[in-house]
Design a protein around this motif. Structure first.
Motif, mmCIF file in Angstrom:
data_model
loop_
_atom_site.group_PDB
_atom_site.id
_atom_site.type_symbol
_atom_site.label_atom_id
_atom_site.label_comp_id
_atom_site.label_asym_id
_atom_site.label_seq_id
_atom_site.Cartn_x
_atom_site.Cartn_y
_atom_site.Cartn_z
ATOM 1 N N PRO A 92 1.009 -1.152 -0.065
ATOM 2 C CA PRO A 92 0.030 -0.165 -0.154
ATOM 3 C C PRO A 92 0.837 1.200 -0.261
ATOM 4 O O PRO A 92 2.138 1.237 0.419
ATOM 5 N N GLN A 93 0.332 2.256 -0.255
ATOM 6 C CA GLN A 93 1.062 3.524 -0.401
ATOM 7 C C GLN A 93 1.386 3.991 1.314
ATOM 8 O O GLN A 93 0.681 3.350 2.075
ATOM 9 N N LEU A 94 2.400 4.830 1.376
ATOM 10 C CA LEU A 94 2.842 5.129 2.854
ATOM 11 C C LEU A 94 1.804 5.902 3.538
ATOM 12 O O LEU A 94 1.616 5.539 4.746
ATOM 13 N N GLY A 95 1.050 6.761 2.715
ATOM 14 C CA GLY A 95 0.041 7.429 3.446
ATOM 15 C C GLY A 95 -1.316 6.820 3.499
ATOM 16 O O GLY A 95 -2.410 7.270 2.944
ATOM 17 N N THR A 96 -1.320 5.775 4.444
ATOM 18 C CA THR A 96 -2.459 4.937 4.601
ATOM 19 C C THR A 96 -3.438 5.820 5.329
ATOM 20 O O THR A 96 -4.808 5.577 5.205
ATOM 21 N N ARG A 97 -3.288 6.940 6.149
ATOM 22 C CA ARG A 97 -3.990 7.534 6.893
ATOM 23 C C ARG A 97 -4.311 8.937 6.253
ATOM 24 O O ARG A 97 -5.203 9.484 6.179
ATOM 25 N N ALA A 98 -3.131 9.423 5.603
ATOM 26 C CA ALA A 98 -3.171 10.926 5.238
ATOM 27 C C ALA A 98 -1.684 10.816 4.493
ATOM 28 O O ALA A 98 -0.834 10.499 4.689
ATOM 29 N N THR A 99 -1.968 11.661 3.265
ATOM 30 C CA THR A 99 -0.788 12.200 2.416
ATOM 31 C C THR A 99 -0.852 13.771 2.423
ATOM 32 O O THR A 99 -1.790 14.437 2.136
ATOM 33 N N ILE A 100 0.434 14.048 3.117
ATOM 34 C CA ILE A 100 0.647 15.684 3.136
ATOM 35 C C ILE A 100 1.678 16.138 2.320
ATOM 36 O O ILE A 100 2.751 15.494 2.256
ATOM 37 N N GLY A 101 1.544 17.292 1.719
ATOM 38 C CA GLY A 101 2.502 18.012 1.110
ATOM 39 C C GLY A 101 2.956 19.532 1.848
ATOM 40 O O GLY A 101 2.148 20.000 2.171
#
Length: 245
Positions: A9-18
């Motif tokens: 899975p993508q690293l941001g399983t809970r949230a993806t922040i920039g």
């Protein structure tokens, strides 16, 4: 020899922040990694070219580079929120313009910045009168005061280190910040103190200033981290000041 592989899975399983940090900023990325949780929250950082001297002209120049900076995030990433890490830059360029330029460069549900985050924090804490401590020169401070005024927040007193060079703003000692803020608090009646600039090392003195003054203390990186996580639906790893408790 060729191997098969499974996709994780993508690293941001809970949230993806920039985070879009200024080229000259030595503090904001470090502070965000103290605020953001690691478990399931992916944080990607890009940089936008910025001047070594902080004036309204150098701040305005960033507008044309924001889309390019946002486009350097990993292409497949779909962000819950992207934060532009410049308080004064937002006051000069405009929060709506910043958001529009960022969204041209990456896919994100939300965009915020320290000025928008500060206004949101003031609404949250019912703050209308601020004492502001800034590292910068008068023209930069005036833009911030005007932007807050348009949002219905009065800057009742301004204190400044009157520093134009970004490299020196980044090195102002936390003790100097705390002493200046505590002195400001004695000069009048305010609802809170705001420590302006993502390059200031504020996180470790917020609780100290609150204890000394009895006032809520807000800082650019604190409010930005708080608002980004709020928009992403995630609790902070560490809490700094009354706002984050």
């Amino acid at each position: 020899m060729q191997f098969t592989y499974d996709l994780a899975p993508q690293l941001g399983t809970r949230a993806t922040i920039g985070l879009i940090a200024l080229q000259s900023d030595e503090t904001v990325e470090h502070d965000m990694r103290r605020i953001f949780p690691l478990d399931g929250v992916a944080c990607y950082v890009t940089r936008v070219p910025s001047g070594t001297e902080v004036t309204n002209d150098t701040l305005a120049e960033m507008e044309g580079n924001l889309t390019g900076a946002a486009s350097l995030f990993p292409g497949p990433a779909r962000f819950d929120v992207v934060g532009y890490g410049c308080t004064s830059g937002t006051s000069v360029i405009g929060a709506d313009v910043v958001a529009g330029m960022v969204k041209k460069g990456c896919e994100t549900k939300a965009v915020t910045d320290p000025l928008t985050s500060l206004i949101t924090a003031c609404l949250h804490l019912k703050i209308q009168r601020l004492a502001v401590l800034s590292p910068y020169v008068a023209e930069v401070n005036s833009s911030l005061i005007s932007a807050l005024g348009r949002a219905g927040i009065k800057v009742a007193l301004l204190g400044t280190f009157n520093e134009e060079r970004e490299e020196y703003a980044a090195r102002i000692a936390p003790d100097s910040i705390a002493l200046a803020a505590e002195t400001l608090a004695k000069q009048g009646e305010f609802d809170a103190i705001f420590l302006s600039c993502t390059n200031l090392r504020t996180l470790d003195v917020i609780d100290r200033i609150e204890a000394a003054t009895g006032l809520p203390v807000l800082s650019s990186n604190q409010v930005l981290g708080w608002h980004m996580l709020r928009l992403a639906g995630v609790e902070p790893l560490a809490r700094f000041g009354r706002l984050m408790r």
